[in-house]
Design an enzyme around this catalytic site. Sequence first.
Site, PDB file in Angstrom:
ATOM      1  N   ARG A  37      15.485   8.063  -9.098  1.00  0.00           N
ATOM      2  CA  ARG A  37      14.335   8.791  -9.609  1.00  0.00           C
ATOM      3  C   ARG A  37      14.468   9.032 -11.108  1.00  0.00           C
ATOM      4  O   ARG A  37      15.347   9.761 -11.577  1.00  0.00           O
ATOM      5  CB  ARG A  37      14.161  10.122  -8.878  1.00  0.00           C
ATOM      6  N   LYS A  84      -7.261   1.797  -8.472  1.00  0.00           N
ATOM      7  CA  LYS A  84      -7.169   2.291  -7.091  1.00  0.00           C
ATOM      8  C   LYS A  84      -5.738   2.742  -6.807  1.00  0.00           C
ATOM      9  O   LYS A  84      -4.985   2.110  -6.068  1.00  0.00           O
ATOM     10  CB  LYS A  84      -7.637   1.219  -6.110  1.00  0.00           C
ATOM     11  N   TYR A 112      -3.383   0.681  -3.860  1.00  0.00           N
ATOM     12  CA  TYR A 112      -3.753   0.346  -2.489  1.00  0.00           C
ATOM     13  C   TYR A 112      -5.109  -0.336  -2.462  1.00  0.00           C
ATOM     14  O   TYR A 112      -5.871  -0.295  -3.430  1.00  0.00           O
ATOM     15  CB  TYR A 112      -3.743   1.584  -1.590  1.00  0.00           C
ATOM     16  N   ARG A 164      -9.975  -6.940  -6.792  1.00  0.00           N
ATOM     17  CA  ARG A 164      -9.800  -5.576  -7.298  1.00  0.00           C
ATOM     18  C   ARG A 164      -8.344  -5.146  -7.200  1.00  0.00           C
ATOM     19  O   ARG A 164      -7.818  -4.453  -8.091  1.00  0.00           O
ATOM     20  CB  ARG A 164     -10.696  -4.604  -6.538  1.00  0.00           C
ATOM     21  N   GLU A 205     -18.575  10.290  -7.991  1.00  0.00           N
ATOM     22  CA  GLU A 205     -18.595   9.462  -6.781  1.00  0.00           C
ATOM     23  C   GLU A 205     -18.178  10.338  -5.609  1.00  0.00           C
ATOM     24  O   GLU A 205     -17.854  11.508  -5.775  1.00  0.00           O
ATOM     25  CB  GLU A 205     -17.652   8.270  -6.928  1.00  0.00           C
TER      26      GLU A 205
END
Length: 292
Positions: free
Chosen positions: A100, A147, A33, A52, A179
């Site tokens: 799956r 991310k 994301y 990014r 962070e």
Amino acid sequence: MDRTIYLDGAFVPAADARVSVMDRGFLFADGIYEVSAVLDGRLVDNDAHLARLDRSLAAIGIANPHAPEAWARLQAELVRRNGLAEGVVYIQVTRGAAERDFGYGPDLVPTVVMFTQPKTIVGAPVQASGARVVTRPDLRWARRDIKSVGLLAQVMAKREAAAAGAAEVFMVEDGFITEGGSSTVFVVTAAGALVTRPLSHAVLPGITRLAVMRLAAEAGLALDERAIAVDEAVAAREVFFTSASNFVVPVVAIDGSDIGDGRPGPHARRLMALYVALARAEAEDRAGQAPG
């Protein structure tokens, strides 16, 4: 008016946006994301956010569905359709839908979702009051530079922070702050130097982090990239965190201990003002370069 969502090539009402229950983002958190801020109806630092996004997709082997220019056009159109003046645009790209299984075939088509969220960034109450934060153990995976949509550890930590009356959580590993739950952490030392953790697999390469570091250097502040111990942060002259959805937020307390005099510090206030001015100037410049 119903919010408009972008889903797999079409702009649709939110009520009509549907993703398969077999999507690997839903079943495995197999996706990436990205979040870009919107100020005055224009995207902020968007080129860096899209770069990014591309790096994160490449890191997990998902082909980027769009070139940067195409992404930017879609984002701008979504902002226009939703009449968004201030807030964020969220992008999510998953590997796609299939039965799956941990393994997957080469023919999966990525699922692409985008939506907007209105939010007050400039002039938000936390800018004036400062944020109280708490620390929690960093339970995340080893590739935090990607991310990923797998955010369970952050959800758990932020839930505990909210229960403690805190606006953010600082993740801690071996006594050092990695962070924030969704932010980059900065401290200002007694000597006036600005310190933040260096980039590695342990932290996300923050886009606002980079812009703020550039502004700090231009303003003549000394910069130091190194690990920050929790005790050092508590004893610092000033602490703040940065993110795309908040820009620069001063921290007034960590785990109940006041930072400095317990009020938002001057460096955070100055860097917030500089960043907002930069964002608006760059947005105006891009608007002036756009074909009429």
